[in-house]
Design a protein around this motif. Sequence first.
Motif, PDB file in Angstrom:
ATOM      1  N   ARG A 170      78.771   1.861 -17.722  1.00  0.00           N
ATOM      2  CA  ARG A 170      79.557   2.870 -18.416  1.00  0.00           C
ATOM      3  C   ARG A 170      80.351   2.229 -19.553  1.00  0.00           C
ATOM      4  O   ARG A 170      80.640   1.039 -19.520  1.00  0.00           O
ATOM      5  CB  ARG A 170      80.509   3.560 -17.442  1.00  0.00           C
ATOM      6  CG  ARG A 170      79.794   4.308 -16.313  1.00  0.00           C
ATOM      7  CD  ARG A 170      79.036   5.507 -16.834  1.00  0.00           C
ATOM      8  NE  ARG A 170      78.234   6.146 -15.807  1.00  0.00           N
ATOM      9  CZ  ARG A 170      78.687   7.044 -14.938  1.00  0.00           C
ATOM     10  NH1 ARG A 170      79.973   7.381 -14.969  1.00  0.00           N
ATOM     11  NH2 ARG A 170      77.881   7.584 -14.055  1.00  0.00           N
TER      12      ARG A 170
ATOM     13  N   GLY B 229      77.222   3.532 -12.359  1.00  0.00           N
ATOM     14  CA  GLY B 229      78.540   3.950 -12.801  1.00  0.00           C
ATOM     15  C   GLY B 229      79.587   2.905 -12.465  1.00  0.00           C
ATOM     16  O   GLY B 229      79.273   1.799 -12.020  1.00  0.00           O
ATOM     17  N   ASN B 230      80.856   3.239 -12.697  1.00  0.00           N
ATOM     18  CA  ASN B 230      81.948   2.369 -12.275  1.00  0.00           C
ATOM     19  C   ASN B 230      81.839   2.125 -10.773  1.00  0.00           C
ATOM     20  O   ASN B 230      81.573   3.054 -10.009  1.00  0.00           O
ATOM     21  CB  ASN B 230      83.301   3.010 -12.563  1.00  0.00           C
ATOM     22  CG  ASN B 230      83.570   3.222 -14.044  1.00  0.00           C
ATOM     23  OD1 ASN B 230      84.430   4.019 -14.382  1.00  0.00           O
ATOM     24  ND2 ASN B 230      82.859   2.547 -14.933  1.00  0.00           N
TER      25      ASN B 230
END
Length: 268
Positions: free
Chosen positions: A17, A240-241
Amino acid sequence: MNSYKIEAGTAQHIGNRPQQNDRAAVFSGSRAPGYMLAVLADGVTGGAAASEQVLHTAKLLFDEFKPGDAPSVERLSGLLREIVHETHLVIKLNAVATGTEQHCTFAALIVTPAGQAVWAHVGDSRVYRFQKAECKMRTGDAGYIDYLMETDRLPAEAARNHRHSKLLVNVLGNSRKEPFVAIGSHEALKAGDIFLLCTDGLWHFFTDAELGAVLAKNSPRQASEMLINKAGERAQGKGGNCTMAIVKLVAPPKEAPNYKVQKMGRAV
């Protein structure tokens, strides 16, 4: 006296991201000696501002908390609910001021000197409890689905699809709906109990058995490094994170024998 010591830590990775919107922290209470609070938030919309507010509010309220003698599970649950609702209110006020709505998930765990654990979650960040490598509990959406079916009279399928509805999504900061807080607890903690708080950027890539095996065999630091690296591999450039807080109860080191040092006589 507890027959364990606590090893705890947090870790995060930006994944694939452009920015890191998750936050995690472990706090001790200023007025609650021996108490520990782990908290985690995943910024869903509006960047990291909502997640930052979770940590700020959690520390503020935990520092004000005076447990007294053996507080009940209900009182500890009340503290977690207060953190959620105070943060939710501040995030909504900030959204009015900035003109940008901010949402985040929430997961938190309190461990007490009396061997109690109380946890809470809102949204799809999870709390797990393992006994050694075996998963004994993980949070999920079942309670919120039941809540929607009962209070909003929604059919089961509509309730299960709540993440696709701006009205029904369960997060802090939603101006259309108050957050639903799911609470759990466990008594008589002992060495071998392990708690994991994590965002979907981690749990999406692992089975319960995989998580338990890594956590049981490694320190929190080692486990977090292994899990982040493996999540990155499995994400194949689309992760993602990835954020977690690990709380591990381990047996204290054995005390060394109380040897006496004496002067040796000279050999003849």
